[in-house]
Write a protein that holds these residues in place. Structure first.
Motif, PDB file in Angstrom:
ATOM      1  N   PHE A  79     -33.087 -17.044  51.491  1.00 40.18           N
ATOM      2  CA  PHE A  79     -32.539 -16.310  52.634  1.00 40.18           C
ATOM      3  C   PHE A  79     -33.347 -15.055  52.950  1.00 40.18           C
ATOM      4  CE2 PHE A  79     -29.022 -18.321  50.314  1.00 40.18           C
ATOM      5  CZ  PHE A  79     -28.502 -19.156  51.300  1.00 40.18           C
ATOM      6  N   THR A  80     -33.290 -14.642  54.203  1.00 38.76           N
ATOM      7  CA  THR A  80     -33.901 -13.377  54.586  1.00 38.76           C
ATOM      8  C   THR A  80     -32.975 -12.230  54.163  1.00 38.76           C
ATOM      9  OG1 THR A  80     -32.830 -13.276  56.754  1.00 38.76           O
ATOM     10  CG2 THR A  80     -34.916 -14.484  56.617  1.00 38.76           C
ATOM     11  N   ARG A  81     -33.506 -11.028  54.134  1.00 32.23           N
ATOM     12  CA  ARG A  81     -32.699  -9.864  53.768  1.00 32.23           C
ATOM     13  C   ARG A  81     -31.507  -9.733  54.713  1.00 32.23           C
ATOM     14  NH1 ARG A  81     -32.382  -4.987  55.800  1.00 32.23           N
ATOM     15  NH2 ARG A  81     -34.215  -5.304  57.118  1.00 32.23           N
ATOM     16  N   ARG A  82     -31.732  -9.958  56.003  1.00 30.63           N
ATOM     17  CA  ARG A  82     -30.667  -9.837  56.994  1.00 30.63           C
ATOM     18  C   ARG A  82     -29.589 -10.889  56.769  1.00 30.63           C
ATOM     19  NH1 ARG A  82     -29.365  -5.612  59.641  1.00 30.63           N
ATOM     20  NH2 ARG A  82     -30.983  -5.458  61.226  1.00 30.63           N
ATOM     21  N   GLU A  83     -29.974 -12.102  56.405  1.00 32.26           N
ATOM     22  CA  GLU A  83     -28.991 -13.161  56.143  1.00 32.26           C
ATOM     23  C   GLU A  83     -28.117 -12.800  54.944  1.00 32.26           C
ATOM     24  OE1 GLU A  83     -31.481 -17.035  57.876  1.00 32.26           O
ATOM     25  OE2 GLU A  83     -31.597 -16.498  55.763  1.00 32.26           O
ATOM     26  N   ILE A  84     -28.723 -12.212  53.921  1.00 28.32           N
ATOM     27  CA  ILE A  84     -27.955 -11.799  52.749  1.00 28.32           C
ATOM     28  C   ILE A  84     -26.993 -10.670  53.119  1.00 28.32           C
ATOM     29  CG2 ILE A  84     -28.107 -10.696  50.467  1.00 28.32           C
ATOM     30  CD1 ILE A  84     -30.724 -12.278  50.065  1.00 28.32           C
ATOM     31  N   GLU A  85     -27.437  -9.748  53.971  1.00 35.93           N
ATOM     32  CA  GLU A  85     -26.561  -8.669  54.443  1.00 35.93           C
ATOM     33  C   GLU A  85     -25.359  -9.253  55.171  1.00 35.93           C
ATOM     34  OE1 GLU A  85     -29.336  -4.779  55.396  1.00 35.93           O
ATOM     35  OE2 GLU A  85     -29.232  -6.366  56.881  1.00 35.93           O
ATOM     36  N   ILE A  86     -25.607 -10.234  56.013  1.00 34.59           N
ATOM     37  CA  ILE A  86     -24.534 -10.840  56.803  1.00 34.59           C
ATOM     38  C   ILE A  86     -23.568 -11.613  55.907  1.00 34.59           C
ATOM     39  CG2 ILE A  86     -24.057 -12.660  58.509  1.00 34.59           C
ATOM     40  CD1 ILE A  86     -26.470 -11.551  60.093  1.00 34.59           C
ATOM     41  N   MET A  87     -24.087 -12.317  54.907  1.00 29.72           N
ATOM     42  CA  MET A  87     -23.208 -13.012  53.971  1.00 29.72           C
ATOM     43  C   MET A  87     -22.314 -12.017  53.235  1.00 29.72           C
ATOM     44  SD  MET A  87     -25.284 -16.224  52.278  1.00 29.72           S
ATOM     45  CE  MET A  87     -26.817 -15.393  51.895  1.00 29.72           C
ATOM     46  N   ASP A  88     -22.888 -10.905  52.840  1.00 27.06           N
ATOM     47  CA  ASP A  88     -22.128  -9.868  52.146  1.00 27.06           C
ATOM     48  C   ASP A  88     -20.991  -9.348  53.020  1.00 27.06           C
ATOM     49  OD1 ASP A  88     -21.588  -7.845  50.093  1.00 27.06           O
ATOM     50  OD2 ASP A  88     -22.439  -6.437  51.526  1.00 27.06           O
ATOM     51  N   LEU A  89     -21.279  -9.105  54.304  1.00 35.45           N
ATOM     52  CA  LEU A  89     -20.270  -8.579  55.222  1.00 35.45           C
ATOM     53  C   LEU A  89     -19.200  -9.619  55.540  1.00 35.45           C
ATOM     54  CD1 LEU A  89     -22.614  -6.528  57.588  1.00 35.45           C
ATOM     55  CD2 LEU A  89     -21.080  -5.652  55.812  1.00 35.45           C
ATOM     56  N   ILE A  90     -19.606 -10.883  55.641  1.00 28.27           N
ATOM     57  CA  ILE A  90     -18.630 -11.962  55.847  1.00 28.27           C
ATOM     58  C   ILE A  90     -17.675 -12.019  54.658  1.00 28.27           C
ATOM     59  CG2 ILE A  90     -18.341 -14.483  55.908  1.00 28.27           C
ATOM     60  CD1 ILE A  90     -20.893 -14.630  57.583  1.00 28.27           C
ATOM     61  N   SER A  91     -18.230 -11.873  53.449  1.00 17.10           N
ATOM     62  CA  SER A  91     -17.399 -11.941  52.236  1.00 17.10           C
ATOM     63  C   SER A  91     -16.421 -10.785  52.152  1.00 17.10           C
ATOM     64  CB  SER A  91     -18.289 -11.958  50.986  1.00 17.10           C
ATOM     65  OG  SER A  91     -18.825 -10.669  50.719  1.00 17.10           O
ATOM     66  N   LYS A  92     -16.699  -9.716  52.898  1.00 22.67           N
ATOM     67  CA  LYS A  92     -15.798  -8.567  52.925  1.00 22.67           C
ATOM     68  C   LYS A  92     -14.756  -8.675  54.031  1.00 22.67           C
ATOM     69  CE  LYS A  92     -19.160  -5.439  50.835  1.00 22.67           C
ATOM     70  NZ  LYS A  92     -20.153  -4.363  51.067  1.00 22.67           N
ATOM     71  N   GLY A  93     -14.795  -9.809  54.750  1.00 22.50           N
ATOM     72  CA  GLY A  93     -13.776 -10.078  55.759  1.00 22.50           C
ATOM     73  C   GLY A  93     -14.084  -9.565  57.153  1.00 22.50           C
ATOM     74  N   LEU A  94     -15.320  -9.117  57.399  1.00 22.16           N
ATOM     75  CA  LEU A  94     -15.658  -8.594  58.723  1.00 22.16           C
ATOM     76  C   LEU A  94     -15.835  -9.725  59.735  1.00 22.16           C
ATOM     77  CD1 LEU A  94     -16.295  -6.108  56.882  1.00 22.16           C
ATOM     78  CD2 LEU A  94     -18.097  -5.517  58.516  1.00 22.16           C
ATOM     79  N   SER A  95     -15.414  -9.476  60.968  1.00 30.88           N
ATOM     80  CA  SER A  95     -15.602 -10.440  62.051  1.00 30.88           C
ATOM     81  C   SER A  95     -17.041 -10.358  62.546  1.00 30.88           C
ATOM     82  CB  SER A  95     -14.656 -10.119  63.211  1.00 30.88           C
ATOM     83  OG  SER A  95     -15.021  -8.885  63.803  1.00 30.88           O
ATOM     84  N   ASN A  96     -17.431 -11.311  63.399  1.00 22.88           N
ATOM     85  CA  ASN A  96     -18.783 -11.278  63.968  1.00 22.88           C
ATOM     86  C   ASN A  96     -19.033  -9.992  64.743  1.00 22.88           C
ATOM     87  OD1 ASN A  96     -19.161 -13.766  62.877  1.00 22.88           O
ATOM     88  ND2 ASN A  96     -19.323 -14.877  64.802  1.00 22.88           N
ATOM     89  N   LYS A  97     -18.025  -9.550  65.481  1.00 19.65           N
ATOM     90  CA  LYS A  97     -18.169  -8.317  66.268  1.00 19.65           C
ATOM     91  C   LYS A  97     -18.357  -7.107  65.353  1.00 19.65           C
ATOM     92  CE  LYS A  97     -16.098  -5.623  70.013  1.00 19.65           C
ATOM     93  NZ  LYS A  97     -16.496  -4.335  69.377  1.00 19.65           N
ATOM     94  N   GLU A  98     -17.565  -7.053  64.279  1.00 20.78           N
ATOM     95  CA  GLU A  98     -17.669  -5.935  63.345  1.00 20.78           C
ATOM     96  C   GLU A  98     -19.028  -5.918  62.651  1.00 20.78           C
ATOM     97  OE1 GLU A  98     -12.971  -5.371  62.051  1.00 20.78           O
ATOM     98  OE2 GLU A  98     -14.190  -6.933  61.117  1.00 20.78           O
ATOM     99  N   ILE A  99     -19.520  -7.117  62.320  1.00 21.34           N
ATOM    100  CA  ILE A  99     -20.849  -7.217  61.701  1.00 21.34           C
ATOM    101  C   ILE A  99     -21.920  -6.735  62.676  1.00 21.34           C
ATOM    102  CG2 ILE A  99     -22.601  -8.818  60.821  1.00 21.34           C
ATOM    103  CD1 ILE A  99     -20.283 -10.522  59.711  1.00 21.34           C
ATOM    104  N   ALA A 100     -21.793  -7.172  63.944  1.00 21.00           N
ATOM    105  CA  ALA A 100     -22.758  -6.773  64.968  1.00 21.00           C
ATOM    106  C   ALA A 100     -22.785  -5.255  65.133  1.00 21.00           C
ATOM    107  CB  ALA A 100     -22.423  -7.453  66.300  1.00 21.00           C
ATOM    108  N   ASN A 154     -26.407 -16.538  65.437  1.00 17.01           N
ATOM    109  CA  ASN A 154     -27.652 -17.250  65.127  1.00 17.01           C
ATOM    110  C   ASN A 154     -27.956 -17.191  63.629  1.00 17.01           C
ATOM    111  OD1 ASN A 154     -28.078 -17.927  67.799  1.00 17.01           O
ATOM    112  ND2 ASN A 154     -29.407 -16.190  68.217  1.00 17.01           N
ATOM    113  N   TYR A 155     -27.735 -16.018  63.034  1.00 17.62           N
ATOM    114  CA  TYR A 155     -27.950 -15.886  61.585  1.00 17.62           C
ATOM    115  C   TYR A 155     -26.980 -16.766  60.810  1.00 17.62           C
ATOM    116  CZ  TYR A 155     -31.283 -11.968  61.742  1.00 17.62           C
ATOM    117  OH  TYR A 155     -32.398 -11.203  61.917  1.00 17.62           O
ATOM    118  N   ILE A 156     -25.721 -16.806  61.260  1.00 18.73           N
ATOM    119  CA  ILE A 156     -24.723 -17.636  60.582  1.00 18.73           C
ATOM    120  C   ILE A 156     -25.102 -19.108  60.668  1.00 18.73           C
ATOM    121  CG2 ILE A 156     -22.319 -18.442  60.684  1.00 18.73           C
ATOM    122  CD1 ILE A 156     -21.526 -15.577  61.443  1.00 18.73           C
ATOM    123  N   THR A 157     -25.577 -19.532  61.834  1.00 23.12           N
ATOM    124  CA  THR A 157     -26.033 -20.916  62.004  1.00 23.12           C
ATOM    125  C   THR A 157     -27.170 -21.225  61.041  1.00 23.12           C
ATOM    126  OG1 THR A 157     -25.405 -20.955  64.336  1.00 23.12           O
ATOM    127  CG2 THR A 157     -27.021 -22.581  63.623  1.00 23.12           C
TER     128      THR A 157
END
Length: 209
Positions: free
Chosen positions: A150-171, A183-186
């Motif tokens: 994974f890219t660094r950004r993908e790992i960041e997004i996985m971490d935020l998803i695991s914390k319960g953040l929505s796509n909007k909150e992550i953005a 796109n990263y989630i895909t």
């Protein structure tokens, strides 16, 4: 067009209550009610069902097995309706391909909204259930996510998803657009073979297992 719903629960009171609640709303059509997992699978194989509401503890075939079969063999989306007594099944249920995991003590409106969200292709996991997942995973885990995959950004997004953040909150947190987050989630789903963001959360919390 109404959402065609199948109710699978061995408790006749729960079945009839859900049937009445949903039957009062023209957005839903309760096509059938069954009392075990095998009947739920067979019905979904035979008829076009949009969303199956499935209890975990049922005779003949439990809800986890039924969810796996329904998700693997049909286009029906599965929403698990259960109690805290079934929390040992949480991980298996999410891995089965079910799109949602909701407690039975929710209000009728929340249950209806969850059905609509699942029907529209979203995953629904109640906060308290996600908290239980976090409690059960990530403890004493020495396994780390494979950074070469994974890219660094993908790992960041996985971490935020695991914390319960929505796509909007992550953005908002990462100062990128919601479209970019999607796109990263895909990309993450393609790399892992997972099906939805809740499975990503479990995958990340479980150290990539």
């Amino acid at each position: 067009m109404s959402i065609k719903v199948l109710i699978a629960d061995d408790d006749s009171l729960i079945r009839e209550s859900l049937k009445i609640i949903l039957g009062m709303d023209e957005e839903f059509e309760v096509v059938s009610c069954v009392d075990d997992g095998l009947k739920a699978v067979n019905y979904c194989l035979k008829y076009n069902i949009d969303v199956a509401l499935v209890d975990v503890r049922m005779p003949v075939m439990n809800g986890v097995q039924a969810a796996k079969e329904i998700c693997r063999k049909t286009a029906t989306k599965v929403l698990i309706l259960t109690t805290f007594d079934d929390d040992e099944y949480i991980i298996d249920v999410i891995k089965s391909g079910a799109k949602g995991y909701l407690l039975k003590n929710n209000s009728p409106e929340k249950i209806k909204n969850a059905i609509k969200m699942v029907y529209e292709g979203n995953s629904v996991v109640q906060d308290v259930v996600l908290d239980k997942i976090k409690e059960g995973l990530g403890k004493d885990k020495s396994v780390k996510i494979d950074t070469s995959l994974f890219t660094r950004r993908e790992i960041e997004i996985m971490d935020l998803i695991s914390k319960g953040l929505s796509n909007k909150e992550i953005a908002d947190k990462l100062y990128i657009s919601e479209g970019t987050v999607k796109n990263y989630i895909t990309s993450i789903l393609d790399k892992t073979g997972l099906q939805h963001r809740t499975q990503i959360a479990i995958y990340y919390l479980n150290g990539g297992e």
